[in-house]
Design a protein around this motif. Structure first.
Motif, PDB file in Angstrom:
ATOM      1  N   ILE A 113      -1.036   4.467   5.977  1.00  8.47           N
ATOM      2  CA  ILE A 113      -0.398   4.260   4.673  1.00  8.47           C
ATOM      3  C   ILE A 113      -0.130   5.603   3.990  1.00  8.47           C
ATOM      4  O   ILE A 113       0.942   5.812   3.402  1.00  8.47           O
ATOM      5  CB  ILE A 113      -1.273   3.336   3.788  1.00  8.47           C
ATOM      6  N   VAL A 114      -1.093   6.542   4.101  1.00 11.06           N
ATOM      7  CA  VAL A 114      -0.880   7.870   3.515  1.00 11.06           C
ATOM      8  C   VAL A 114       0.373   8.508   4.108  1.00 11.06           C
ATOM      9  O   VAL A 114       1.201   9.085   3.392  1.00 11.06           O
ATOM     10  CB  VAL A 114      -2.113   8.769   3.740  1.00 11.06           C
TER      11      VAL A 114
ATOM     12  N   ARG B  69      -0.370  13.030  13.396  1.00  5.77           N
ATOM     13  CA  ARG B  69      -1.424  12.900  14.415  1.00  5.77           C
ATOM     14  C   ARG B  69      -2.121  14.229  14.618  1.00  5.77           C
ATOM     15  O   ARG B  69      -3.330  14.274  14.860  1.00  5.77           O
ATOM     16  CB  ARG B  69      -0.812  12.415  15.737  1.00  5.77           C
ATOM     17  N   LEU B  70      -1.365  15.312  14.507  1.00  6.76           N
ATOM     18  CA  LEU B  70      -1.984  16.637  14.611  1.00  6.76           C
ATOM     19  C   LEU B  70      -2.905  16.897  13.418  1.00  6.76           C
ATOM     20  O   LEU B  70      -3.957  17.519  13.553  1.00  6.76           O
ATOM     21  CB  LEU B  70      -0.908  17.723  14.690  1.00  6.76           C
ATOM     22  N   VAL B  71      -2.485  16.422  12.242  1.00  7.50           N
ATOM     23  CA  VAL B  71      -3.329  16.597  11.046  1.00  7.50           C
ATOM     24  C   VAL B  71      -4.612  15.787  11.182  1.00  7.50           C
ATOM     25  O   VAL B  71      -5.704  16.263  10.872  1.00  7.50           O
ATOM     26  CB  VAL B  71      -2.554  16.161   9.780  1.00  7.50           C
ATOM     27  N   TYR B  72      -4.479  14.554  11.680  1.00 10.48           N
ATOM     28  CA  TYR B  72      -5.619  13.633  11.760  1.00 10.48           C
ATOM     29  C   TYR B  72      -6.484  13.868  12.993  1.00 10.48           C
ATOM     30  O   TYR B  72      -7.535  13.254  13.132  1.00 10.48           O
ATOM     31  CB  TYR B  72      -5.125  12.181  11.802  1.00 10.48           C
TER      32      TYR B  72
ATOM     33  N   TRP C  32       3.814   9.657   2.168  1.00 10.60           N
ATOM     34  CA  TRP C  32       4.359  11.014   2.297  1.00 10.60           C
ATOM     35  C   TRP C  32       5.818  10.972   2.750  1.00 10.60           C
ATOM     36  O   TRP C  32       6.672  11.659   2.196  1.00 10.60           O
ATOM     37  CB  TRP C  32       3.504  11.796   3.298  1.00 10.60           C
ATOM     38  N   ALA C  33       6.082  10.124   3.744  1.00  9.11           N
ATOM     39  CA  ALA C  33       7.411  10.122   4.358  1.00  9.11           C
ATOM     40  C   ALA C  33       8.498   9.652   3.395  1.00  9.11           C
ATOM     41  O   ALA C  33       9.630  10.108   3.480  1.00  9.11           O
ATOM     42  CB  ALA C  33       7.402   9.259   5.613  1.00  9.11           C
ATOM     43  N   GLY C  34       8.179   8.723   2.492  1.00 11.51           N
ATOM     44  CA  GLY C  34       9.223   8.171   1.636  1.00 11.51           C
ATOM     45  C   GLY C  34       9.274   8.756   0.238  1.00 11.51           C
ATOM     46  O   GLY C  34      10.130   8.360  -0.563  1.00 11.51           O
ATOM     47  N   MET C  35       8.372   9.693  -0.046  1.00  9.97           N
ATOM     48  CA  MET C  35       8.333  10.288  -1.388  1.00  9.97           C
ATOM     49  C   MET C  35       9.666  10.870  -1.870  1.00  9.97           C
ATOM     50  O   MET C  35      10.102  10.597  -2.986  1.00  9.97           O
ATOM     51  CB  MET C  35       7.263  11.393  -1.430  1.00  9.97           C
TER      52      MET C  35
ATOM     53  N   GLY D 127       0.809  -1.219   0.000  1.00  9.22           N
ATOM     54  CA  GLY D 127       0.000   0.000   0.000  1.00  9.22           C
ATOM     55  C   GLY D 127       0.837   1.263   0.000  1.00  9.22           C
ATOM     56  O   GLY D 127       0.414   2.291  -0.518  1.00  9.22           O
ATOM     57  N   VAL D 128       2.011   1.198   0.603  1.00  4.47           N
ATOM     58  CA  VAL D 128       2.888   2.366   0.577  1.00  4.47           C
ATOM     59  C   VAL D 128       3.733   2.377  -0.692  1.00  4.47           C
ATOM     60  O   VAL D 128       3.806   3.371  -1.397  1.00  4.47           O
ATOM     61  CB  VAL D 128       3.810   2.401   1.820  1.00  4.47           C
TER      62      VAL D 128
END
Lengths: 315, 280
Positions: A183-184, A146-149, A188-191, A100-101
């Motif tokens: 997964i999102v 976590r702040l975003v979500y 984002w982290a590995g882009m 998924g990632v």
């Protein structure tokens, strides 16, 4: 200026006649051993050694705080593991997460790399922003999302409310939404790393080939399929394989985001093994988990690579 | 160039796509900053805003009150600095040999670099934990540094081999012809050319150690010894009930050193990584 413009320089220097290329058949002399040992000893003592020790632990009943000596129990840990549905649940979640990632991330990163390979004006900004996910500690990435979500004070739900799409929800605590939500974050982290690797691959394709194809009347898609993709394939293959392994073995991001919850829906194998080892003290059992993870991933990757490489020969 | 000129609508589409990427990359970070500067009243509001209406530094003050952030940053600094220096000092000579000699050892080392990327850390950390426990090096920064050194070696070797290969061999041969001994050649010809790559590698090792979480979580038991990423998770509290303001403030602070260093060396890292990747 692009993300990866430092690479071709060294490439050019040594590419022509490869002065840096190793000369064949040379044995290490005494001087060379003197240079190698400072790194070789720690590698053997602190990496290779523990790895072998770790594999051997999988065949013992090693536990934290055990007073009587550790005993060999053969394959008992593995027999237990086969019947451990919780472990296989986490294994399945790990595969879902890794695929998924890796897959969407590859698609997005390829798109971004193609864009950055164009002569666009905002490239410098993309390059500057790409540093953020790359350089951030994973723990901070987790906290940030976590702040975003956050169900009340988070920007995601507020945006949903603003757009009139409903009240939003508690993404990380919902049984159905938790895994997609993490997964999102993984994507984002590995882009950036993926983008940079692909961009480097793109810059290795000779520009003249593009021109020639364009003169022959090939459209953008044709050019991508016949010129860009064949040149990019080896890089793409290596990048997806490595990303898949890294994602399957990842820990910190999901530990911070959900700690495996809700109800184990995001409990990646590493989180499971960590708990087994360092919360319940089952060292032998956790080591067996590690062995199974390595074995399955190696086999899958070997098949993947073999299949792809064979496919490449037929081209 | 003319042959590949993109149509105007194609260009617009490209810029639109690029804009989407930029928003996707930037918005979580902007939100972190926004949250860090919001007073408690605004964080409790059901309608959060992008720009704090009443920006404050209270969260930063509170973050330092709640957790030993300074000491944690100090621990991180010591661990990352020591790991980076030791890793580069021992990796550079080995990388040199790997780049210049084709031997069974170089092949084995390259294989190890690749394979070491694939192992789940749990398989290494359990035995390391047991070994270091017997040596009384659990809950000690020294033990963690040892782990970090070995953990950063594969990548350091990978980058350094690329940098060594970029140094033309002819320069060394010329020095040898001029009568310089091996040590002399290495120190006065190779080392200066290699220096920028060595610095970039060290900084990269520094950042990976500064950011590292798993080993630190397993090995450091008491708050006085813990590194910054571990201490940050204490802000999350039980059951994920977190004090958002101080959490955001502390997380934001923890990022600044890595972002600053990374901004400086980013070009060199990608270069070194790719040089290593292309050549191996």
């Amino acid at each position: 200026m692009t993300l990866a413009n430092a690479a071709p320089r060294s490439e050019r220097q040594s590419g022509r006649r490869s002065p840096g290329q190793p000369r064949p058949g040379k044995q290490l002399d005494h001087g060379a051993w003197f240079l190698v040992l400072p790194a070789l000893i720690p590698i053997l003592v602190l990496s290779v050694g523990p790895l072998l020790y770790g594999i051997s632990l999988a065949f013992t009943d090693s536990q934290a705080g055990r007073t009587e000596p550790t005993e060999w129990i053969g394959t008992l840990n593995f027999q237990d593991l086969v019947h451990d549905t919780l472990f296989w649940d986490s294994f399945r979640i790990g595969l879902l997460w890794a695929v998924g990632v890796t897959v969407p991330q590859f698609a997005l990163a390829l798109g971004l790399a193609l864009l950055l390979n164009q002569n666009l004006r905002l490239r410098w900004l993309a390059r500057a922003l790409a540093i953020i996910p790359w350089a951030m500690p994973e723990v901070v990435v987790g906290i940030m999302w976590r702040l975003v979500y956050n169900p009340d004070a988070g920007i995601l739900n507020e945006t949903i409310r603003d757009l009139g799409l409903g009240d939003g929800r508690d993404w990380l605590s919902g049984l159905a939404t938790a895994l997609p939500a993490v997964i999102v974050v993984g994507i984002w982290a590995g882009m950036p790393q993926t983008t940079v690797a692909l961009l480097a691959g793109l810059q290795n394709t000779p520009y003249e080939l593009h021109e020639a194809a364009a003169l022959d009347g090939a459209g953008a898609w044709r050019r991508f399929r016949t010129v860009t993709w064949p040149a990019l394939r080896p890089v793409a293959l290596a990048v997806t394989a490595l990303n898949f392994i890294w994602n399957f073995n990842s820990f910190a991001l999901v530990y911070v985001l959900t700690n495996g919850g809700p109800g184990g829906r995001t409990r990646l194998p590493m989180l499971f093994a960590y708990e087994e080892a360092f919360r319940y003290g089952q060292f032998g059992y956790a080591a067996a988990m590690g062995c199974v993870m390595v074995a399955v991933i190696s086999v899958m990757l070997a098949l993947h690579l073999a299949g792809r490489l064979k496919g490449g020969d037929e081209r | 160039m003319t042959a590949l000129r993109t149509s105007r609508s194609g260009r617009t589409g490209q810029y639109l796509a690029l804009l989407c990427y930029l928003v996707f990359l930037a918005f979580p970070f902007l939100w972190l900053i926004s949250t860090a500067f919001k007073p408690a009243r605004e964080l409790g509001s059901l309608h959060p805003t992008w720009i704090p209406e009443d920006p404050t530094l209270d969260n930063f003050r509170q973050a330092f009150d709640e957790q030993p952030l300074l000491r944690a940053a100090g621990n991180s600094l010591v661990a990352a600095l020591a790991a980076a220096v030791v890793a580069v000092v021992i990796a550079t000579p080995m990388a040199y040999v790997m780049a210049r000699n084709r031997s069974k050892l170089s092949a084995a080392a390259t294989g190890w670099v690749v394979v070491s990327q694939a192992f789940p850390f749990v398989l290494v950390i359990i035995p390391l934990f047991l070994i270091l426990k017997n040596l009384h090096l659990i809950n000690s920064l020294f033990g963690l540094i040892m782990v970090y050194v070995v953990w950063s070696l594969p990548f350091a070797l990978w980058m350094l081999v690329g940098y060594v290969r970029a140094v033309p061999r002819e320069l060394e041969e010329a020095a040898a012809v001029d009568g310089a001994g091996r040590a002399r050649t290495l120190l006065s010809v190779t080392a200066p050319l290699l220096a920028p790559g060595i610095v970039a590698t060290a900084l990269f090792a520094f950042i990976t150690a500064w950011n590292e979480f798993f080993f630190a979580l397993v090995m450091l038991k008491t708050p006085e010894k813990q590194t910054l990423p571990v201490v940050l998770t204490h802000f999350l509290g039980a059951e994920g009930v977190a004090d958002l303001g101080p959490l955001a403030a502390a997380a934001f602070l923890a990022t600044i050193p890595s972002l600053a260093i990374f901004a400086i060396i980013q070009k060199r890292i990608t270069g070194g990584m790719l040089a290593g990747a292309v050549k191996s």
